[in-house]
Design an enzyme around this catalytic site. Structure first.
Site, short mmCIF file in Angstrom:
data_model
loop_
_atom_site.label_atom_id
_atom_site.label_comp_id
_atom_site.label_asym_id
_atom_site.label_seq_id
_atom_site.Cartn_x
_atom_site.Cartn_y
_atom_site.Cartn_z
N SER A 59 18.58 45.26 8.24
CA SER A 59 18.54 43.80 8.32
C SER A 59 17.28 43.30 9.04
CB SER A 59 19.78 43.28 9.06
OG SER A 59 20.95 43.74 8.44
N1 SAM Z 1 23.67 47.50 10.03
C1 SAM Z 1 22.68 48.03 9.14
C2 SAM Z 1 21.40 48.42 9.84
O1 SAM Z 1 21.28 48.22 11.05
O2 SAM Z 1 20.53 48.97 9.17
C3 SAM Z 1 22.40 47.11 7.98
C4 SAM Z 1 23.03 47.65 6.77
S1 SAM Z 1 22.86 46.94 5.18
C5 SAM Z 1 22.32 45.28 5.37
C6 SAM Z 1 24.59 46.83 4.75
C7 SAM Z 1 25.31 48.13 4.61
O3 SAM Z 1 26.69 47.86 4.35
C8 SAM Z 1 24.82 49.01 3.46
O4 SAM Z 1 24.42 50.27 3.97
C9 SAM Z 1 26.05 49.15 2.54
O5 SAM Z 1 26.16 50.40 1.91
C10 SAM Z 1 27.20 48.90 3.54
N2 SAM Z 1 28.48 48.47 2.97
C11 SAM Z 1 28.73 47.61 1.95
N3 SAM Z 1 30.07 47.48 1.75
C12 SAM Z 1 30.67 48.28 2.69
C13 SAM Z 1 32.04 48.56 3.03
N4 SAM Z 1 33.05 48.02 2.37
N5 SAM Z 1 32.29 49.42 4.05
C14 SAM Z 1 31.27 49.98 4.75
N6 SAM Z 1 29.95 49.76 4.47
C15 SAM Z 1 29.66 48.90 3.48
#
Ligand code: SAM
Length: 212
Positions: A59
């Site tokens: 992000s």
């Molecule tokens: N917090 C992260 C960082 O610091 O890099 C940002 C991650 S990215 C914006 C969002 C993440 O959410 C992705 O890696 C995606 O695979 C994950 N995601 C989407 N749906 C999800 C779910 N139901 N459970 C867990 N992870 C999920």
């Protein structure tokens, strides 16, 4: 070099309105360049989201700052993160003294983050699975932070908040969302505040979007 760049980035977040000294202190310390792919490192201290592979992102720093500030983390609190991604957000929470649990649905992203936490000796309890249903074995949580956009607030996450606990989650359409800050006031009573306008990758799971 990167230390100066990091300082400039965090100073700019402060100018944009991030005022929680604990958030700023943690973001001044955690090296974002360690959480981005090698090819992207030159951009690690720009205030932008960056690709981490598998169509996912780390992000934007301003977004990490505003969400962490809204979470009002105190030392020793138990925090659940949904969407481990690069591991950067979890590392900020650990730096602030939180006990962090983090769930990632994508297996390769999960494995990469786990390896990085081990390498950097960052203590995070991790799990690969659908975070929309939370992590009931470890509930209740003082805070829950969801780092992907959801069509609605998953009931399971609200139910896994401690009394007085906060849930920070982007809610809306697939392109843009509003950040919702949900505070649990009592067993069945929640206060909800909104901060407009954000753009997250979709939260995919039983209580969110069913596909990308
Ligand atoms: N917090 C992260 C960082 O610091 O890099 C940002 C991650 S990215 C914006 C969002 C993440 O959410 C992705 O890696 C995606 O695979 C994950 N995601 C989407 N749906 C999800 C779910 N139901 N459970 C867990 N992870 C999920």
């Amino acid at each position: 070099m990167s230390k100066t760049e990091r300082k400039l980035l965090i100073d700019s977040l402060e100018k944009k309105g991030i005022s929680d000294p604990n958030v700023l202190k943690a973001m001044r310390k955690v090296e974002r360049e360690k959480f981005v792919p090698l090819l992207m490192r030159v951009n690690a201290y720009r205030d932008i989201a960056l690709p981490i592979g598998y169509e996912q992102t780390i992000s934007q720093p301003f977004t990490v700052a505003i969400m962490t500030q809204a979470l009002k983390v105190k030392e020793g609190e138990k925090i659940l993160e949904i969407g481990t991604g690069s591991g950067y957000q979890a590392a900020i929470l650990v730096e602030m003294g939180a006990r962090v649990y983090s769930i990632e649905r994508h297996h390769d992203i999960f494995r990469n983050a786990q390896k990085l936490f081990d390498k950097l000796s960052i203590r995070v309890s991790t799990k690969c699975g659908d975070g929309t249903i939370g992590w009931s074995e470890n509930a209740p949580f003082d805070g829950i932070i969801v780092t992907a956009g959801s069509p609605e607030i998953p009931e399971s996450l609200k139910n896994q908040l401690a009394m007085g606990g906060r849930l920070v989650i982007p809610v809306g359409g697939k392109r843009t969302q509003t950040l919702k800050v949900v505070t649990r006031l009592s067993e069945n009573k929640y206060d909800i505040e909104s901060i407009p306008e954000f753009a997250f990758v979709p939260l995919i799971g039983r209580e969110a979007w069913d596909k990308e």
